[in-house]
Design an enzyme around this catalytic site. Structure first.
Site, PDB file in Angstrom:
ATOM      1  N   ASN A 161     -13.386  -6.154  -1.791  1.00  0.00           N
ATOM      2  CA  ASN A 161     -12.225  -7.313  -0.752  1.00  0.00           C
ATOM      3  C   ASN A 161     -11.345  -5.871   0.544  1.00  0.00           C
ATOM      4  O   ASN A 161     -10.647  -6.463   0.224  1.00  0.00           O
ATOM      5  CB  ASN A 161     -11.014  -8.624  -1.160  1.00  0.00           C
TER       6      ASN A 161
ATOM      7  N   ARG B 211      -8.563  -7.801   3.098  1.00  0.00           N
ATOM      8  CA  ARG B 211      -9.763  -8.494   4.098  1.00  0.00           C
ATOM      9  C   ARG B 211      -9.034 -10.044   3.622  1.00  0.00           C
ATOM     10  O   ARG B 211      -9.107 -10.720   4.787  1.00  0.00           O
ATOM     11  CB  ARG B 211     -11.170  -8.463   3.860  1.00  0.00           C
ATOM     12  N   CYS B 212      -8.953 -10.727   3.145  1.00  0.00           N
ATOM     13  CA  CYS B 212      -8.475 -12.041   2.682  1.00  0.00           C
ATOM     14  C   CYS B 212      -7.114 -12.392   3.163  1.00  0.00           C
ATOM     15  O   CYS B 212      -7.020 -12.992   4.026  1.00  0.00           O
ATOM     16  CB  CYS B 212      -8.464 -12.719   1.240  1.00  0.00           C
ATOM     17  N   MET B 213      -6.271 -11.162   3.606  1.00  0.00           N
ATOM     18  CA  MET B 213      -5.247 -11.198   4.052  1.00  0.00           C
ATOM     19  C   MET B 213      -5.366 -11.270   5.038  1.00  0.00           C
ATOM     20  O   MET B 213      -4.058 -11.003   5.537  1.00  0.00           O
ATOM     21  CB  MET B 213      -3.804 -10.300   3.201  1.00  0.00           C
TER      22      MET B 213
END
Length: 406
Positions: free
Chosen positions: A350, A395-397
């Site tokens: 990620n 990336r999620c954040m």
């Protein structure tokens, strides 16, 4: 640099990003509500905030403008009528049984300045916050042991999921779980009423009220012609079809690639197993390579969506759409199956690309980070002992708002 929302790749220099600084909402987590609030563990807030602040600092050090959910939503709520409408929509989505309770929460929140109101909605409204609300229904009485009137939003620091900036437009997603659905309202009001965030002319590809689930961790913008979407545990085929029909009709994008990934919590979204890190390089979790099925959606001559099952390998398909002689799939954890599983669980795949060949990763994923370094990728690491407890990486954040064109 184009103003406003402008995002035609995964790797163009990142100019502006939307984050949420993790806050007291995670202290509403207890083992009894893990399933309800989609967590497996409880981050230690003080350290998690230090780690998140370091993430934002690394981005700023590399020329990225960092904006925050609370501030951008508060800007959208400056008119009293908009603030009232927003709060009523939020209460509609908060699973309240009693009109008396709803009125008490409304009166409590509407009296706050916009920013404080948004912070409190995210943190959750506890029953202790509004004493002396009379129990007027059996449902109130039955739920009296639960500490919240309005649940907190501990997942919001994963700003990738409620929406996605694609091209010159925005998706405001329909999240697959009721717990996360309210997060998207914050983004919807940003889009409608915050012209700093979404200037006139910004497109809306998918809306909060669309009935089918789609989440931002499954949306990857490969180039100005191609969007890849994961058919995952959280993103439905019908949601992908609705998005594809809108964007193919109203933008420069010519195709939507659909990657059918295993439906499990470990592989929750496409970006937990597959991300782009350079013009011709991707990280990938080896466990998805074998079973991966691929489809393509384009517009037919009649203007209707055309669906095709692709039989070629992922590498060959990526070469074709990116117009490259070769692409390199870098396996998370290398050739060590245990390292691959461990680092994928801690979001080794990620990565957040902030310029071609420059990525932000969790420092704990040292096997994958070393592989990226050996492939010529510049790796900027951040601490993650507490942030990683939420099962999401850099990336999620992050929700990229504006990137340079390639």
């Amino acid at each position: 640099m184009y103003p406003g929302i402008h995002n035609y790749s995964e790797i163009g220099k990142l100019n502006k990003v939307l984050l949420h600084r993790i806050g007291p909402e995670v202290e509403g987590l207890v083992p009894d509500n893990f399933a309800r609030l989609l967590f497996d563990d409880i981050p230690y807030l003080k350290v998690a905030q230090q780690e998140h602040d370091r993430f934002a600092e690394v981005l700023r050090e590399n020329g990225v403008e960092v904006v925050y959910y609370v501030d951008e939503t508060a800007k959208a709520l400056q008119e009293q009528s908009v603030k009232e409408e927003f709060l009523n929509k939020m209460l509609d989505e908060s699973d309240l049984f009693s009109e008396g309770v709803r009125e008490a929460i409304y009166d409590y929140l509407i009296a706050m300045p916009a920013k404080q109101m948004v912070e409190k909605i995210i943190a959750g409204v506890k029953k202790d916050d509004i004493p002396k609300v009379e129990t007027k229904s059996l449902a109130d009485f039955i739920t009296s042991a639960y500490p919240f009137y309005m649940d907190p939003m501990p997942n919001l620091y994963f700003t990738r999921d409620p929406g996605a900036c694609v091209g010159n437009g925005l998706n405001v997603h329909h999240m697959s779980t009721a717990t996360r659905r309210r997060e998207c309202l914050l983004l919807r009001y940003m889009f409608m009423h915050n012209k700093d965030f979404a200037p006139e002319g910004s497109q809306l590809w998918y809306d909060y009220d669309d009935p089918f689930s789609i989440e931002g961790g499954d949306v990857l913008v490969l180039n100005s012609e191609t969007v890849a979407i994961g058919l995952s545990q959280r993103t439905s085929a019908a949601g992908i079809e609705r998005f594809a029909e809108n964007i193919l009709h109203k933008s420069t994008f010519k195709r939507v690639l659909v990657l059918d990934i295993p439906k499990s919590r470990a592989f929750m979204h496409l970006d937990t197993v597959f991300t782009m890190v350079d013009y011709d390089k991707f990280t990938i979790h080896p466990e998805i390579e074998g079973p991966l099925r691929l489809f393509e959606i384009t517009l037919g001559m009649d203007g209707k969506p055309h669906f095709e099952s692709l039989t070629d390998s992922l590498q060959n398909i990526l070469k074709k759409v990116l117009k490259l002689p070769a692409v390199d799939l870098i396996r998370c954890g290398g050739n060590d199956p245990m390292a691959a599983q461990r680092e994928q669980w801690n979001d080794g795949s990620n990565t957040l690309c902030i310029a071609p060949g420059t990525v932000v990763t969790y420092e704990r994923n040292y096997v994958t980070n070393d592989l990226l370094d050996k492939k010529g990728i510049k790796v900027l690491t951040i601490p993650s002992a507490e942030l990683s407890r939420g099962r999401g990486g850099p990336r999620c954040m992050s929700c990229p708002v504006n990137r340079d064109d390639l």
